[in-house]
Scaffold this motif. Sequence first.
Motif, mmCIF file in Angstrom:
data_model
loop_
_atom_site.group_PDB
_atom_site.id
_atom_site.type_symbol
_atom_site.label_atom_id
_atom_site.label_comp_id
_atom_site.label_asym_id
_atom_site.label_seq_id
_atom_site.Cartn_x
_atom_site.Cartn_y
_atom_site.Cartn_z
ATOM 1 N N GLU A 1 0.809 -1.214 0.000
ATOM 2 C CA GLU A 1 0.000 0.000 0.000
ATOM 3 C C GLU A 1 0.849 1.272 0.000
ATOM 4 O OE1 GLU A 1 -3.059 -0.135 2.978
ATOM 5 O OE2 GLU A 1 -3.376 -2.259 2.571
ATOM 6 N N VAL A 2 1.948 1.264 0.723
ATOM 7 C CA VAL A 2 2.810 2.448 0.753
ATOM 8 C C VAL A 2 3.341 2.728 -0.648
ATOM 9 C CG1 VAL A 2 4.948 3.414 1.668
ATOM 10 C CG2 VAL A 2 3.409 2.153 3.183
ATOM 11 N N VAL B 1 0.583 4.264 -2.722
ATOM 12 C CA VAL B 1 0.409 5.692 -2.440
ATOM 13 C C VAL B 1 1.477 6.492 -3.164
ATOM 14 C CG1 VAL B 1 0.471 7.466 -0.632
ATOM 15 C CG2 VAL B 1 -0.767 5.326 -0.235
ATOM 16 N N LYS B 2 2.721 6.019 -3.131
ATOM 17 C CA LYS B 2 3.810 6.725 -3.811
ATOM 18 C C LYS B 2 3.553 6.790 -5.317
ATOM 19 C CE LYS B 2 8.834 6.876 -4.447
ATOM 20 N NZ LYS B 2 8.674 8.049 -5.242
ATOM 21 N N ARG C 1 0.824 9.299 -6.007
ATOM 22 C CA ARG C 1 1.327 10.665 -5.848
ATOM 23 C C ARG C 1 2.172 11.085 -7.044
ATOM 24 N NH1 ARG C 1 4.575 11.850 -0.993
ATOM 25 N NH2 ARG C 1 4.010 13.958 -1.532
ATOM 26 N N LEU D 1 0.502 13.800 -0.054
ATOM 27 C CA LEU D 1 0.530 12.538 0.675
ATOM 28 C C LEU D 1 -0.873 12.145 1.138
ATOM 29 C CD1 LEU D 1 2.036 10.194 1.942
ATOM 30 C CD2 LEU D 1 2.564 11.653 3.897
ATOM 31 N N LYS E 1 -3.015 8.895 -0.195
ATOM 32 C CA LYS E 1 -3.528 7.880 0.740
ATOM 33 C C LYS E 1 -5.026 7.716 0.570
ATOM 34 C CE LYS E 1 -3.449 5.910 5.215
ATOM 35 N NZ LYS E 1 -4.521 4.998 4.907
ATOM 36 N N GLU E 2 -5.756 8.811 0.455
ATOM 37 C CA GLU E 2 -7.205 8.749 0.274
ATOM 38 C C GLU E 2 -7.553 8.062 -1.048
ATOM 39 O OE1 GLU E 2 -11.107 8.780 0.870
ATOM 40 O OE2 GLU E 2 -9.614 9.304 2.384
ATOM 41 N N ASP F 1 -6.963 4.403 -0.517
ATOM 42 C CA ASP F 1 -8.013 3.900 0.377
ATOM 43 C C ASP F 1 -9.331 3.731 -0.365
ATOM 44 O OD1 ASP F 1 -6.260 3.767 2.502
ATOM 45 O OD2 ASP F 1 -6.973 5.618 3.455
#
Length: 63
Positions: free
Chosen positions: A32-33, A36-37, A40, A47, A51-52, A55
């Motif tokens: 997941e990290v 997110v990257k 982005r 950030l 994340k949203e 999610d």
Amino acid sequence: MKSTLDQLARQMVGEENPINDNLRKLIHKGREVRAVKEARDTLGLSLAEGKEYVDALKREKRE
């Protein structure tokens, strides 16, 4: 931030962003990290927005 997420949501209603398939794969692998990257970097999100976004893809999977 809300306006950016609303804009992305509108885009998802029409044609889905091609990055979403890759993000779903990363989420499925428990990365997941990294998802997110990627969100982005590709979509130009902060950030919190990244994340949203990830999610939201996770919630979609459960529904």
